[in-house]
Scaffold this motif. Structure first.
Motif, PDB file in Angstrom:
ATOM      1  N   ASN A  25      -2.731  -2.696  10.431  1.00 51.06           N
ATOM      2  CA  ASN A  25      -3.428  -2.978   9.179  1.00 51.06           C
ATOM      3  C   ASN A  25      -2.985  -2.016   8.088  1.00 51.06           C
ATOM      4  N   ALA A  26      -2.804  -0.734   8.433  1.00 53.14           N
ATOM      5  CA  ALA A  26      -2.363   0.247   7.449  1.00 53.14           C
ATOM      6  C   ALA A  26      -0.970  -0.108   6.946  1.00 53.14           C
ATOM      7  N   SER A  27      -0.096  -0.538   7.838  1.00 56.68           N
ATOM      8  CA  SER A  27       1.257  -0.925   7.450  1.00 56.68           C
ATOM      9  C   SER A  27       1.214  -2.149   6.540  1.00 56.68           C
ATOM     10  N   ALA A  28       0.381  -3.109   6.879  1.00 52.57           N
ATOM     11  CA  ALA A  28       0.250  -4.310   6.050  1.00 52.57           C
ATOM     12  C   ALA A  28      -0.319  -3.950   4.681  1.00 52.57           C
ATOM     13  N   ASP A  29      -1.309  -3.038   4.651  1.00 53.20           N
ATOM     14  CA  ASP A  29      -1.868  -2.594   3.376  1.00 53.20           C
ATOM     15  C   ASP A  29      -0.804  -1.918   2.531  1.00 53.20           C
ATOM     16  N   CYS A  30       0.026  -1.091   3.173  1.00 57.21           N
ATOM     17  CA  CYS A  30       1.084  -0.390   2.453  1.00 57.21           C
ATOM     18  C   CYS A  30       2.100  -1.388   1.899  1.00 57.21           C
ATOM     19  N   THR A  35       4.208  -4.261  -2.849  1.00 56.30           N
ATOM     20  CA  THR A  35       4.431  -5.521  -3.564  1.00 56.30           C
ATOM     21  C   THR A  35       3.681  -5.533  -4.892  1.00 56.30           C
ATOM     22  N   GLN A  36       2.415  -5.122  -4.854  1.00 55.98           N
ATOM     23  CA  GLN A  36       1.606  -5.113  -6.077  1.00 55.98           C
ATOM     24  C   GLN A  36       2.162  -4.134  -7.106  1.00 55.98           C
ATOM     25  N   PRO A  51      11.020   4.429 -22.345  1.00 53.11           N
ATOM     26  CA  PRO A  51       9.697   4.498 -21.689  1.00 53.11           C
ATOM     27  C   PRO A  51       8.589   3.966 -22.591  1.00 53.11           C
ATOM     28  N   THR A  52       7.704   3.171 -21.997  1.00 57.46           N
ATOM     29  CA  THR A  52       6.535   2.653 -22.697  1.00 57.46           C
ATOM     30  C   THR A  52       5.303   2.968 -21.874  1.00 57.46           C
ATOM     31  N   LEU A  53       4.168   2.973 -22.539  1.00 60.45           N
ATOM     32  CA  LEU A  53       2.916   3.241 -21.834  1.00 60.45           C
ATOM     33  C   LEU A  53       2.632   2.102 -20.851  1.00 60.45           C
ATOM     34  N   PRO A  54       2.175   2.444 -19.643  1.00 58.72           N
ATOM     35  CA  PRO A  54       1.876   1.395 -18.668  1.00 58.72           C
ATOM     36  C   PRO A  54       0.665   0.573 -19.089  1.00 58.72           C
ATOM     37  N   SER A  55       0.636  -0.652 -18.634  1.00 63.88           N
ATOM     38  CA  SER A  55      -0.477  -1.552 -18.941  1.00 63.88           C
ATOM     39  C   SER A  55      -1.714  -1.155 -18.136  1.00 63.88           C
ATOM     40  N   ASP A  56      -2.852  -1.648 -18.579  1.00 61.81           N
ATOM     41  CA  ASP A  56      -4.091  -1.427 -17.827  1.00 61.81           C
ATOM     42  C   ASP A  56      -3.970  -2.036 -16.430  1.00 61.81           C
ATOM     43  N   ASP A  57      -3.314  -3.180 -16.340  1.00 62.71           N
ATOM     44  CA  ASP A  57      -3.123  -3.856 -15.057  1.00 62.71           C
ATOM     45  C   ASP A  57      -2.311  -2.967 -14.100  1.00 62.71           C
ATOM     46  N   CYS A  58      -1.273  -2.344 -14.617  1.00 59.50           N
ATOM     47  CA  CYS A  58      -0.462  -1.433 -13.808  1.00 59.50           C
ATOM     48  C   CYS A  58      -1.317  -0.243 -13.360  1.00 59.50           C
ATOM     49  N   ALA A  63      -4.355   2.743  -9.195  1.00 61.92           N
ATOM     50  CA  ALA A  63      -5.620   3.319  -8.735  1.00 61.92           C
ATOM     51  C   ALA A  63      -6.009   2.815  -7.346  1.00 61.92           C
ATOM     52  N   GLN A  64      -5.616   1.604  -7.018  1.00 58.25           N
ATOM     53  CA  GLN A  64      -6.005   1.002  -5.744  1.00 58.25           C
ATOM     54  C   GLN A  64      -4.974   1.188  -4.646  1.00 58.25           C
ATOM     55  N   ALA A  65      -3.796   1.706  -4.991  1.00 55.96           N
ATOM     56  CA  ALA A  65      -2.688   1.783  -4.037  1.00 55.96           C
ATOM     57  C   ALA A  65      -2.649   3.123  -3.302  1.00 55.96           C
ATOM     58  N   ASP A  66      -2.066   3.093  -2.122  1.00 55.26           N
ATOM     59  CA  ASP A  66      -1.740   4.312  -1.387  1.00 55.26           C
ATOM     60  C   ASP A  66      -0.348   4.721  -1.859  1.00 55.26           C
TER      61      ASP A  66
END
Length: 110
Positions: A25-30, A35-36, A51-58, A63-66
């Protein structure tokens, strides 16, 4: 005594199976995090761009990624297209700095 050995063996087998499921599961999450991040943030860390400022989506994706796990997925081929130092700065800008000493492809976070 034989019953105790049998019980211990079953408990050990259960522990090993459970640990391997969590590792999968950890590997799949990673993989999903990678991908995200690739989908949402690549545009802000491409080599050869201003360089440009990252989007809120990025930033929400970061914030949610490992990030440490995602860094383990950076290959030389990835580094042909992405500026890893710029990607590290994007994460920092979004408020999620990588821990010092993290290996991200060929870059070690200072």
């Amino acid at each position: 005594m034989a019953q105790l050995i049998k019980t211990c063996f079953l408990l050990l087998a259960f522990t090993i199976i459970t640990a391997s499921l969590f590792a999968d599961n950890a590997s799949a999450d990673c993989d999903n995090d990678w991908t995200q991040l690739s989908d949402k943030c690549t545009a802000f860390a491409k080599k050869g761009i201003e360089p440009t400022l990252p989007s809120d989506d990025c930033c929400q994706t970061i914030a949610q990624a490992d990030l440490v796990c995602a860094c383990s997925k950076v290959t030389p081929d990835t580094e042909n297209n992405i500026s890893v130092p710029l990607a590290i700065m994007v994460a920092s800008f979004c408020g999620h700095s990588l821990p010092h000493g993290t290996h991200c492809g060929s870059v070690v976070v200072p």
